[in-house]
Design a protein around this motif. Structure first.
Motif, PDB file in Angstrom:
ATOM      1  N   THR A 151     -38.086  13.380  -9.252  1.00 51.76           N
ATOM      2  CA  THR A 151     -36.648  13.086  -9.105  1.00 51.76           C
ATOM      3  C   THR A 151     -35.803  13.911 -10.071  1.00 51.76           C
ATOM      4  O   THR A 151     -34.877  14.619  -9.655  1.00 51.76           O
ATOM      5  N   CYS A 152     -36.129  13.812 -11.375  1.00 53.97           N
ATOM      6  CA  CYS A 152     -35.278  14.518 -12.352  1.00 53.97           C
ATOM      7  C   CYS A 152     -35.470  16.036 -12.285  1.00 53.97           C
ATOM      8  O   CYS A 152     -34.535  16.796 -12.543  1.00 53.97           O
ATOM      9  N   THR A 153     -36.660  16.514 -11.871  1.00 45.96           N
ATOM     10  CA  THR A 153     -36.897  17.959 -11.762  1.00 45.96           C
ATOM     11  C   THR A 153     -36.147  18.551 -10.566  1.00 45.96           C
ATOM     12  O   THR A 153     -35.724  19.713 -10.605  1.00 45.96           O
ATOM     13  N   LEU A 154     -35.962  17.764  -9.525  1.00 50.30           N
ATOM     14  CA  LEU A 154     -35.202  18.224  -8.369  1.00 50.30           C
ATOM     15  C   LEU A 154     -33.709  18.354  -8.680  1.00 50.30           C
ATOM     16  O   LEU A 154     -33.004  19.143  -8.048  1.00 50.30           O
ATOM     17  N   VAL A 155     -33.230  17.584  -9.667  1.00 57.22           N
ATOM     18  CA  VAL A 155     -31.791  17.512  -9.934  1.00 57.22           C
ATOM     19  C   VAL A 155     -31.355  18.270 -11.188  1.00 57.22           C
ATOM     20  O   VAL A 155     -30.399  19.049 -11.158  1.00 57.22           O
ATOM     21  N   VAL A 156     -32.052  18.044 -12.313  1.00 53.36           N
ATOM     22  CA  VAL A 156     -31.555  18.501 -13.615  1.00 53.36           C
ATOM     23  C   VAL A 156     -31.480  20.021 -13.775  1.00 53.36           C
ATOM     24  O   VAL A 156     -30.453  20.534 -14.234  1.00 53.36           O
ATOM     25  N   PRO A 157     -32.516  20.811 -13.429  1.00 55.03           N
ATOM     26  CA  PRO A 157     -32.411  22.267 -13.652  1.00 55.03           C
ATOM     27  C   PRO A 157     -31.179  22.893 -12.997  1.00 55.03           C
ATOM     28  O   PRO A 157     -30.497  23.713 -13.624  1.00 55.03           O
ATOM     29  N   LYS A 158     -30.877  22.507 -11.750  1.00 58.89           N
ATOM     30  CA  LYS A 158     -29.692  23.074 -11.074  1.00 58.89           C
ATOM     31  C   LYS A 158     -28.409  22.593 -11.754  1.00 58.89           C
ATOM     32  O   LYS A 158     -27.463  23.371 -11.933  1.00 58.89           O
ATOM     33  N   ALA A 159     -28.383  21.305 -12.156  1.00 60.49           N
ATOM     34  CA  ALA A 159     -27.202  20.765 -12.846  1.00 60.49           C
ATOM     35  C   ALA A 159     -26.952  21.529 -14.149  1.00 60.49           C
ATOM     36  O   ALA A 159     -25.811  21.874 -14.475  1.00 60.49           O
ATOM     37  N   LEU A 160     -28.014  21.828 -14.881  1.00 66.02           N
ATOM     38  CA  LEU A 160     -27.869  22.562 -16.146  1.00 66.02           C
ATOM     39  C   LEU A 160     -27.414  24.003 -15.910  1.00 66.02           C
ATOM     40  O   LEU A 160     -26.673  24.561 -16.722  1.00 66.02           O
ATOM     41  N   CYS A 161     -27.848  24.600 -14.781  1.00 67.20           N
ATOM     42  CA  CYS A 161     -27.365  25.946 -14.425  1.00 67.20           C
ATOM     43  C   CYS A 161     -25.850  25.934 -14.205  1.00 67.20           C
ATOM     44  O   CYS A 161     -25.156  26.889 -14.564  1.00 67.20           O
ATOM     45  N   ILE A 162     -25.351  24.845 -13.627  1.00 64.54           N
ATOM     46  CA  ILE A 162     -23.903  24.703 -13.406  1.00 64.54           C
ATOM     47  C   ILE A 162     -23.195  24.501 -14.748  1.00 64.54           C
ATOM     48  O   ILE A 162     -22.197  25.149 -15.053  1.00 64.54           O
ATOM     49  N   PHE A 163     -23.732  23.590 -15.578  1.00 65.57           N
ATOM     50  CA  PHE A 163     -23.098  23.251 -16.857  1.00 65.57           C
ATOM     51  C   PHE A 163     -23.117  24.421 -17.835  1.00 65.57           C
ATOM     52  O   PHE A 163     -22.134  24.668 -18.537  1.00 65.57           O
ATOM     53  N   TRP A 164     -24.235  25.155 -17.913  1.00 72.73           N
ATOM     54  CA  TRP A 164     -24.392  26.215 -18.906  1.00 72.73           C
ATOM     55  C   TRP A 164     -23.865  27.571 -18.436  1.00 72.73           C
ATOM     56  O   TRP A 164     -23.242  28.295 -19.202  1.00 72.73           O
ATOM     57  N   PHE A 165     -24.176  27.942 -17.187  1.00 73.15           N
ATOM     58  CA  PHE A 165     -23.907  29.310 -16.735  1.00 73.15           C
ATOM     59  C   PHE A 165     -22.893  29.402 -15.587  1.00 73.15           C
ATOM     60  O   PHE A 165     -22.598  30.481 -15.111  1.00 73.15           O
ATOM     61  N   ASN A 166     -22.414  28.226 -15.119  1.00 74.70           N
ATOM     62  CA  ASN A 166     -21.467  28.180 -13.997  1.00 74.70           C
ATOM     63  C   ASN A 166     -22.063  28.763 -12.712  1.00 74.70           C
ATOM     64  O   ASN A 166     -21.349  29.294 -11.863  1.00 74.70           O
ATOM     65  N   PHE A 167     -23.418  28.661 -12.585  1.00 78.47           N
ATOM     66  CA  PHE A 167     -24.094  29.100 -11.361  1.00 78.47           C
ATOM     67  C   PHE A 167     -23.984  27.980 -10.331  1.00 78.47           C
ATOM     68  O   PHE A 167     -24.813  27.068 -10.303  1.00 78.47           O
ATOM     69  N   LYS A 168     -22.970  28.056  -9.483  1.00 76.80           N
ATOM     70  CA  LYS A 168     -22.679  26.950  -8.567  1.00 76.80           C
ATOM     71  C   LYS A 168     -23.215  27.159  -7.155  1.00 76.80           C
ATOM     72  O   LYS A 168     -23.363  26.198  -6.401  1.00 76.80           O
ATOM     73  N   ASN A 169     -23.497  28.396  -6.790  1.00 83.06           N
ATOM     74  CA  ASN A 169     -23.944  28.662  -5.421  1.00 83.06           C
ATOM     75  C   ASN A 169     -25.360  28.146  -5.172  1.00 83.06           C
ATOM     76  O   ASN A 169     -26.216  28.191  -6.056  1.00 83.06           O
ATOM     77  N   ILE A 170     -25.564  27.670  -3.956  1.00 84.80           N
ATOM     78  CA  ILE A 170     -26.891  27.208  -3.531  1.00 84.80           C
ATOM     79  C   ILE A 170     -27.021  27.550  -2.049  1.00 84.80           C
ATOM     80  O   ILE A 170     -26.074  27.364  -1.282  1.00 84.80           O
ATOM     81  N   THR A 171     -28.148  28.097  -1.641  1.00 84.76           N
ATOM     82  CA  THR A 171     -28.315  28.450  -0.232  1.00 84.76           C
ATOM     83  C   THR A 171     -28.372  27.174   0.607  1.00 84.76           C
ATOM     84  O   THR A 171     -28.807  26.117   0.126  1.00 84.76           O
TER      85      THR A 171
END
Length: 317
Positions: A75-95
Motif C-alpha cells: 500500500t505505502c510503496t504504491l503511493v509514497v514514492p510518487k507523492a515524494l516525487c511531487i513534493f520534492w521535485f514537482n514531477f507531477k506527470n504520470i502516464t
C-alpha cells in the motif's frame, strides 16, 4: 455554446496536483510522509523477518499477520514514492497506463486487506470457541489458500474499474486532484458519463466491505457468546486479550477508509486539500500502526521482537 476539446495535447499522460492549496509547504509535508513510510517499511519488514526466522511462530495466526504486513508494504510503496516525487521535485506527470495500473493494485490490495481481516476474525473464533480442533481446522496451507482466494476475489472485483475508465474520454484538463490515482479522483476529470463507473465502485465498496464486516460481526458475536459462558475471570481476560490486536487493526483500517470514501463521494462542501490529506492518511497510518499494534499486543511476538532488538544492540557494542 461552449465546445470541449476532447483531444488533449498529450493524451497518454495525466498530471497529479499534489495537495491543492498547500503547494508552498509540500517540502514540509514530505517530512512526516517519508518518516511514516520508513517506519512502515521497518516495522513490517521486522515482522516478516521474525516470523520467518522463528520456527515457533510458523502458525496460522502469524501467517495472517505476515499477509497483512505484505499488504501494508504494498500500500505505502504504491503511493509514497510518487507523492515524494511531487513534493520534492514537482514531477507531477504520470502516464495513463501507469495511473490505471496503480489504481488497480491500490484498490486490489485494499480489498485483500479486508479479506485477511475476515480470516483473522475466523481464526480468533476457532481459537476461542473450538480450541481443541484449532490445529485441524486452521492449518497453514488452509490459511494460505484463504489468502490466495481473497487476493483473486479482490482482483476480479477491481479489474472492471480501470477497464471502464480506459474507455472514457478525457478533455484538455487532465489534472487529477490527488497525490496518487484514486478511482473517483480520476473518474471526475473525465468529460464522459461516469455514472456506470461511479455506481460500480459504490456497489462493490458496499457489497465487499459489507459482506466482510458482516462476517467479522458474526465471528465476534459468537466469540462474545463463548466468553460470556466462561466461568473464570482469567479465561475472560485471556480470550479478550487474543482479540484486542485484531480489533485495533480493524479500527485503524475500516474507520478512516469508510470516512474517506463517504467524504469523497458526498462531501461536496469539503475543501479539496482536506479530501487529499484524508485519503493519504488512510493509506499511510494503518501500515505504520499495524506492526506496532501486533508487536505490543501479541506476547509471543513481543518477546521475539525484544530478543532480536536486544541481540542487535549488544552486537553493536
Amino acid at each position: 455554446m461552449a465546445t470541449f476539446n476532447l483531444t488533449p495535447s498529450n493524451p497518454s499522460t495525466f498530471s497529479l496536483s499534489g495537495i491543492l492549496g498547500l503547494e508552498a509547504v509540500h517540502i514540509w509535508i514530505s517530512i512526516p510522509v517519508s518518516m511514516s513510510y520508513i517506519i512502515s517499511l521497518l516495522g513490517n519488514a521486522m515482522l516478516l523477518f521474525i516470523v520467518g526466522k522463528e520456527q515457533t511462530l510458523h502458525k496460522p495466526m502469524y501467517l495472517l499477520i505476515c499477509m497483512l504486513a505484505l499488504t501494508d508494504i504494498a500500500t505505502c510503496t504504491l503511493v509514497v514514492p510518487k507523492a515524494l516525487c511531487i513534493f520534492w521535485f514537482n514531477f507531477k506527470n504520470i502516464t495513463v497506463a501507469w495511473c490505471l495500473t496503480q489504481m488497480f493494485f491500490l484498490h486490489t490490495v485494499s480489498f485483500t486487506q479486508s479479506a485477511i481481516l475476515v480470516t483473522m476474525a475466523f481464526d480468533r473464533y476457532v481459537a476461542i470457541c473450538n480450541p481443541l480442533r484449532y490445529t485441524t481446522i486452521l492449518t497453514n496451507a488452509r490459511v494460505a489458500t484463504l489468502g490466495l482466494v481473497g487476493l483473486i476475489r479482490s482482483a476480479l472485483f477491481i479489474l472492471p474499474l480501470p477497464l471502464i475508465l480506459s474507455r472514457l474520454p478525457f478533455c484538455a484538463n487532465r489534472i487529477i486532484h490527488q497525490t496518487h490515482c484514486e478511482h473517483m479522483a480520476v473518474a471526475k476529470i473525465s468529460c464522459g458519463d461516469i455514472t456506470v463507473s461511479r455506481m460500480y465502485s459504490l456497489v462493490i465498496a458496499f457489497v465487499v466491505s459489507g459482506i466482510d464486516l458482516m462476517l467479522i460481526a458474526i465471528s465476534y458475536g459468537l466469540i462474545i457468546r463463548a466468553i460470556l459462558k466462561m466461568s473464570s475471570k482469567k479465561s475472560h481476560q485471556k480470550a479478550l486479550n487474543t482479540c484486542t490486536a485484531h480489533i485495533c487493526v480493524m479500527l485503524t483500517t475500516y474507520s478512516p477508509g469508510l470516512f474517506t470514501s463517504l467524504t469523497h463521494r458526498f462531501g461536496q462542501g469539503i475543501e479539496p486539500h482536506v479530501h487529499i490529506i484524508l485519503s493519504n492518511l488512510y493509506l499511510l497510518i494503518p501500515p505504520m500502526l499495524n506492526p506496532i499494534i501486533y508487536g505490543v499486543k501479541t506476547k509471543e511476538l513481543r518477546d521475539k521482537v525484544v530478543k532480536y532488538t536486544s541481540r542487535m544492540c549488544f552486537s553493536d557494542h
